[in-house]
Design an enzyme around this catalytic site. Sequence first.
Site, mmCIF file in Angstrom:
data_model
loop_
_atom_site.group_PDB
_atom_site.id
_atom_site.type_symbol
_atom_site.label_atom_id
_atom_site.label_comp_id
_atom_site.label_asym_id
_atom_site.label_seq_id
_atom_site.Cartn_x
_atom_site.Cartn_y
_atom_site.Cartn_z
ATOM 1 N N HIS A 83 -0.674 42.889 30.260
ATOM 2 C CA HIS A 83 0.707 42.937 29.906
ATOM 3 C C HIS A 83 0.582 43.925 29.889
ATOM 4 O O HIS A 83 -0.143 44.939 29.756
ATOM 5 C CB HIS A 83 0.393 42.602 28.213
ATOM 6 C CG HIS A 83 -0.540 42.914 27.273
ATOM 7 N ND1 HIS A 83 -0.174 44.743 27.016
ATOM 8 C CD2 HIS A 83 -2.484 42.689 26.686
ATOM 9 C CE1 HIS A 83 -1.043 44.900 26.455
ATOM 10 N NE2 HIS A 83 -2.697 43.883 26.273
ATOM 11 N N ASP A 85 3.577 45.307 27.755
ATOM 12 C CA ASP A 85 3.867 45.996 26.756
ATOM 13 C C ASP A 85 2.205 47.089 26.492
ATOM 14 O O ASP A 85 1.504 46.241 25.827
ATOM 15 C CB ASP A 85 4.018 45.418 25.666
ATOM 16 C CG ASP A 85 3.431 44.004 25.102
ATOM 17 O OD1 ASP A 85 2.524 43.612 25.926
ATOM 18 O OD2 ASP A 85 3.000 43.847 23.975
ATOM 19 N N GLU A 148 2.219 40.721 24.059
ATOM 20 C CA GLU A 148 1.025 41.239 23.699
ATOM 21 C C GLU A 148 0.776 41.574 22.218
ATOM 22 O O GLU A 148 0.289 40.941 21.136
ATOM 23 C CB GLU A 148 0.250 40.977 24.525
ATOM 24 C CG GLU A 148 -1.578 40.836 24.014
ATOM 25 C CD GLU A 148 -2.406 41.762 23.055
ATOM 26 O OE1 GLU A 148 -3.542 41.723 22.838
ATOM 27 O OE2 GLU A 148 -2.243 43.159 23.008
ATOM 28 N N HIS A 436 -5.510 52.000 21.887
ATOM 29 C CA HIS A 436 -4.676 51.734 20.584
ATOM 30 C C HIS A 436 -4.684 53.167 20.234
ATOM 31 O O HIS A 436 -3.935 54.135 18.953
ATOM 32 C CB HIS A 436 -4.780 51.047 19.417
ATOM 33 C CG HIS A 436 -4.357 49.857 19.561
ATOM 34 N ND1 HIS A 436 -4.411 48.716 19.145
ATOM 35 C CD2 HIS A 436 -3.644 48.628 21.322
ATOM 36 C CE1 HIS A 436 -3.507 47.465 19.512
ATOM 37 N NE2 HIS A 436 -3.366 47.395 20.447
#
Length: 463
Positions: A83, A85, A148, A436
């Site tokens: 992904h 994103d 995602e 993250h």
Amino acid sequence: MNINEKIDQLKENLISSTQELVKMKSVEEEAKEGMPYGEGVAMTLNRALEICENLGFKTKNLDGYIGYAEYGQGDDYVAVLGHLDVVPEGEGWMYPPYSAEIHDGKMFGRGTLDDKGPIVAALYGLKAIKDLNLPLSKRVRIIFGTNEETGSLEMPHYLEKEKPPISGFTPDAEYPIIYGEKGYTQFNVVKDLNVKGTGDIIIKSIKGGQRANMVPDYCEAVVSAKNPDAVVKAAEEFKNKNGYDIKAEVKDNMVVIKSVGLCVHGSVPQQGKNAIMQLFKFLGELPIDKCDVVDYINFFNKYVGLEVYGKSFGVGLEDKESGKLSFTVGTISTNEDKASMELNLRYPVTFKYEDMITPFNKRLEGTGIRVENMDHQAPLFFPADHPLIKSLQKVYTEQTGQEAKLLAIGGGTYAKELPNIVGFGPIFPGKPDLDHQANEYIEIDDLILNAKIYGHAIYELAK
């Protein structure tokens, strides 16, 4: 020349292509025409497909939702699903989060590890196969997802337009191989509060937790009390006796009771401290007259408490592949009319949804508590002797010299969104999981090694 030598030749292009995409901010934004997840995501998808075309691949953009590069012939295809994103950049970066700067052999930036770097590595693995003209019996697709991080809502669109792959992997997990992911449920348990509180202490509201899939680190209750100081004293005694971080204070003629816990991911509740259930335990010890909210609290104190495996609730499932069911109380919200708690239960990979929900519902019988807003994902599980698993194990061991142990996890990966694929890298054992986080990076050597592993994996599955 072999795949690894060709990837070494392509190294600088692999690095620069990764940098190009990392420099593009692809956080979901307001939808626009032809851009279902916003302009940044759409521009990143378009640029990724341009890179693929420049490498000599056929490409397709499915209405801005998702795109892919394709190589080879045949009715069936092998897929690599990644992904483009990313989550918002957040604070605390040493280097600008969209600069893709390289320092001390590491490329820093949002998406370097999750998941732009790994999907570009897979692309260059396929490029090596193409340049070497290695024979394949199946088509290969490098699929670029775009949603995602916020729901994987692009995947149903893909499966409406395209048939699923016969095998493949997602470079959006960890090594060696994730062959099992627990079944996932997230839902509310709700009770109407028709019988109101009376007496010296009345619970006015309880609120705590952020999301169902996080062990809550804070919860508070507001109560009215004829003797507020007695409640404050009881909280202090409770804290001293049990060691829980509970305190009460008088504010605006009410008593506010605060519970502080330790937040962890909902897949590993045993590693946290649940602020909601700590507070429930304290409230259950206060001399409050019987009413619906007290019945609700007492029910969860009796059948959940501080347990995290669902045993007292009657859903304590366990298997040797993935271990015990996890039972996370994530949020609570009550007022004078309704109580609603959000739960996140993840059940072992060899069980079915019915094995969990049937005894769960049986426990609720006669309580007035009902289940609402059920969200369910079935487990992902491949037997250890499945051809896909054996092929990836072979490649991983050959390329790293390490044993390809099989992992079964409580969390979910992108593999659940597309049939016949598993999680395979990019994080090597012992390396930090920086997804993250601020200062997310991928080591350049790991980026190149991933490309080699993925090149061999693609060839093994499609030859």
